[in-house]
Design a protein around this motif. Structure first.
Motif, PDB file in Angstrom:
ATOM      1  N   PHE A 100       0.870  -1.247  -0.115  1.00 14.33           N
ATOM      2  CA  PHE A 100       0.035   0.059  -0.025  1.00 14.33           C
ATOM      3  C   PHE A 100       0.865   1.131  -0.040  1.00 14.33           C
ATOM      4  O   PHE A 100       0.731   2.211  -0.777  1.00 14.33           O
ATOM      5  N   VAL A 101       1.976   1.406   0.735  1.00 11.31           N
ATOM      6  CA  VAL A 101       2.965   2.465   0.799  1.00 11.31           C
ATOM      7  C   VAL A 101       3.409   2.501  -0.583  1.00 11.31           C
ATOM      8  O   VAL A 101       3.714   3.766  -0.958  1.00 11.31           O
ATOM      9  N   ALA A 102       3.906   1.711  -1.203  1.00 10.95           N
ATOM     10  CA  ALA A 102       4.420   1.686  -2.552  1.00 10.95           C
ATOM     11  C   ALA A 102       3.534   2.339  -3.501  1.00 10.95           C
ATOM     12  O   ALA A 102       3.687   2.963  -4.496  1.00 10.95           O
ATOM     13  N   ALA A 103       2.192   1.868  -3.267  1.00 10.86           N
ATOM     14  CA  ALA A 103       1.073   2.497  -4.424  1.00 10.86           C
ATOM     15  C   ALA A 103       0.997   3.955  -3.906  1.00 10.86           C
ATOM     16  O   ALA A 103       0.657   4.701  -5.096  1.00 10.86           O
ATOM     17  N   SER A 144      -6.220   0.239  -3.642  1.00  9.93           N
ATOM     18  CA  SER A 144      -6.152   0.407  -2.104  1.00  9.93           C
ATOM     19  C   SER A 144      -7.369  -0.443  -1.554  1.00  9.93           C
ATOM     20  O   SER A 144      -6.968  -1.204  -0.497  1.00  9.93           O
ATOM     21  N   GLN A 145      -8.490  -0.538  -2.074  1.00 11.68           N
ATOM     22  CA  GLN A 145      -9.517  -1.380  -1.391  1.00 11.68           C
ATOM     23  C   GLN A 145      -9.056  -2.860  -1.743  1.00 11.68           C
ATOM     24  O   GLN A 145      -9.578  -3.553  -0.896  1.00 11.68           O
ATOM     25  N   ALA A 146      -8.410  -3.216  -2.930  1.00 12.91           N
ATOM     26  CA  ALA A 146      -8.103  -4.594  -3.186  1.00 12.91           C
ATOM     27  C   ALA A 146      -6.966  -5.073  -2.024  1.00 12.91           C
ATOM     28  O   ALA A 146      -6.929  -6.089  -1.563  1.00 12.91           O
ATOM     29  N   ILE A 147      -6.010  -4.069  -1.729  1.00 15.17           N
ATOM     30  CA  ILE A 147      -5.193  -4.475  -0.898  1.00 15.17           C
ATOM     31  C   ILE A 147      -5.590  -4.635   0.633  1.00 15.17           C
ATOM     32  O   ILE A 147      -5.363  -5.471   1.420  1.00 15.17           O
ATOM     33  N   LEU A 148      -6.118  -3.340   0.820  1.00 19.52           N
ATOM     34  CA  LEU A 148      -6.659  -3.243   2.193  1.00 19.52           C
ATOM     35  C   LEU A 148      -7.705  -3.807   2.750  1.00 19.52           C
ATOM     36  O   LEU A 148      -7.652  -4.678   4.074  1.00 19.52           O
ATOM     37  N   TYR A 149      -8.877  -4.036   1.939  1.00 22.06           N
ATOM     38  CA  TYR A 149     -10.068  -4.932   2.443  1.00 22.06           C
ATOM     39  C   TYR A 149      -9.816  -6.467   2.165  1.00 22.06           C
ATOM     40  O   TYR A 149     -10.131  -7.350   2.818  1.00 22.06           O
ATOM     41  N   ARG A 150      -9.301  -6.767   0.782  1.00 19.36           N
ATOM     42  CA  ARG A 150      -9.218  -8.031   0.336  1.00 19.36           C
ATOM     43  C   ARG A 150      -8.036  -8.809   0.317  1.00 19.36           C
ATOM     44  O   ARG A 150      -7.904  -9.960  -0.058  1.00 19.36           O
ATOM     45  N   VAL A 203      -2.977  -6.377  -8.377  1.00 23.49           N
ATOM     46  CA  VAL A 203      -2.976  -5.150  -8.543  1.00 23.49           C
ATOM     47  C   VAL A 203      -2.151  -4.261  -9.400  1.00 23.49           C
ATOM     48  O   VAL A 203      -2.078  -3.270  -9.594  1.00 23.49           O
ATOM     49  N   TRP A 204      -1.314  -5.014 -10.054  1.00 20.78           N
ATOM     50  CA  TRP A 204      -0.338  -4.399 -10.906  1.00 20.78           C
ATOM     51  C   TRP A 204      -0.833  -3.803 -12.302  1.00 20.78           C
ATOM     52  O   TRP A 204      -0.276  -2.962 -12.444  1.00 20.78           O
TER      53      TRP A 204
END
Length: 372
Positions: A257-260, A329-335, A342-343
């Motif tokens: 998430f930080v990288a994104a 962000s939703q894909a990383i943090l929620y799922r 996410v690439w």
């Protein structure tokens, strides 16, 4: 290496300028602490303490059972009203829901008929009205099915719903994370734009013009310095406010998430500088940036799903970096999505960031030459 060192020193200067501005410091702290907590705990989409009235024209055991099933914290204690009072109490806004139980309701159920229960809803509060009407319908169906298991009004099948990623359907889990994401967008644009306008208002832009630095180096310094502040504040907010204080679990990798977020900062800080080149004061910058931020936040998918928007608007918003940042962000943090999922969004963010940076760099260079 000499150019990188210049960019580093200019960035340090930006950080010192930011630290010397107490208004912006207070804004950053407030935005990533109290603003997130207040919205997450105050803006509830689920039904809570909804006022409900019951018109009980049957006065039977099953009608009393239905009234008793409307319990806290979803509903306040039901209030009995007469049928001729419905319009009056609804017009006055005293109740969100009014349930009308017809005469001979219990007798019709025993006889195998399918009586009708009417639910009047004050739909001015749309989220509460829709969710509450669904709650009441399920409560009535379940109570009737339990009291009369052989009744024809019972459901012919059993529907089991399993909620993933937010099993308790708490709106705070969604609102808290989306507030962090939206605030990243808002502050990144504001801080980067304010950094340039602050140079003009304080007269330090002339100092930069006589230094052996290029417009690209000045711009990169502003981007990395302000982006660093936003990324650090957002990460701390996610860990301290969202996870610890609000108890919202973060499913995926915080490092991803930080990288994104770093990629996203590159595009939105460049956008802030671009808008600032068209402004001569903070007031003018604020007027220009406000409608842009509203559109980026409301139409990015953080408030309403992208699928619910018209097709042409969905296509137009693909050019906004906020749309792709919200999706990943939703894909990383929620799922709990990893880089394999996410690439594509990160590639789109990189492309948009490069485009925004190029346009902002050309405009920034022209603005500095005009100032010279």
């Amino acid at each position: 290496m000499d150019r990188l060192f210049k960019i580093f020193l200019l960035g340090v200067k930006e950080l010192r300028s930011l630290w010397a501005d107490p208004v912006l410091i207070v804004l950053i702290v407030y935005t990533f602490t109290f603003a997130i907590y207040a919205v997450a705990t105050g803006a509830n989409f689920e039904v809570e303490n909804a006022a409900v009235a019951v018109v009980d024209e049957d006065r039977s055991m099953i009608s009393a059972r239905l009234r008793d099933a409307l319990i806290e914290p979803f509903f306040k204690r039901p209030v009995l009203v007469n049928a001729n009072e419905i319009d009056e109490v609804m017009d006055a806004g005293r109740f969100v829901f009014v349930i009308e139980i017809p005469p001979k309701f219990e007798r019709d159920l025993i006889a195998g008929r399918r009586p009708t229960v009417q639910i009047d809803v004050d739909a001015t509060a749309m989220s509460q009205a829709g969710n509450g009407a669904s709650y009441i319908q399920n409560i009535i169906t379940q109570e009737v099915a339990i009291a009369f298991p052989d009744s024809s009004s019972a459901q012919p099948l059993s529907l089991v719903v399993r909620a993933k990623f937010n099993p308790n359907l708490r709106s705070a889990w969604f609102t808290a994370v989306m507030q962090v994401i939206n605030n990243v967008t808002m502050l990144a644009v504001i801080l980067s734009g304010a950094a340039l306008i602050r140079e003009r208002e304080h007269g330090t832009i002339e100092h930069l013009l006589v230094m052996p630095v290029t417009p690209i180096e000045i711009m990169l310094a502003k981007i990395w310095a302000n982006g660093l502040v936003i990324v650090a504040a957002a990460t701390l907010s996610l860990i301290v406010v969202v996870e610890r204080l609000l108890g919202v679990p973060v499913a995926g990798s915080l490092a991803l998430f930080v990288a994104a977020t770093v990629l996203y900062q590159f595009s939105v800080t460049a956008l802030g500088i671009l808008v600032a080149t068209f402004s001569t004061s903070m007031a003018q910058f604020g007027l220009l940036v406000m409608p842009m931020l509203v559109m980026m936040n409301l139409l990015s998918g953080s408030t309403t799903p992208m699928e619910s928007m018209p097709g042409w608007l969905q296509n137009m918003m693909q050019m906004s970096p906020s749309t792709h940042f919200v999706a990943l962000s939703q894909a990383i943090l929620y799922r709990g999505a990893d880089i394999r999922i996410v690439w594509p969004e990160m590639v789109m963010l990189s492309g948009i960031a490069s485009l925004f940076f190029l346009i902002a760099a050309l405009r920034f260079r022209k603005s500095l030459l005009n100032d010279r």
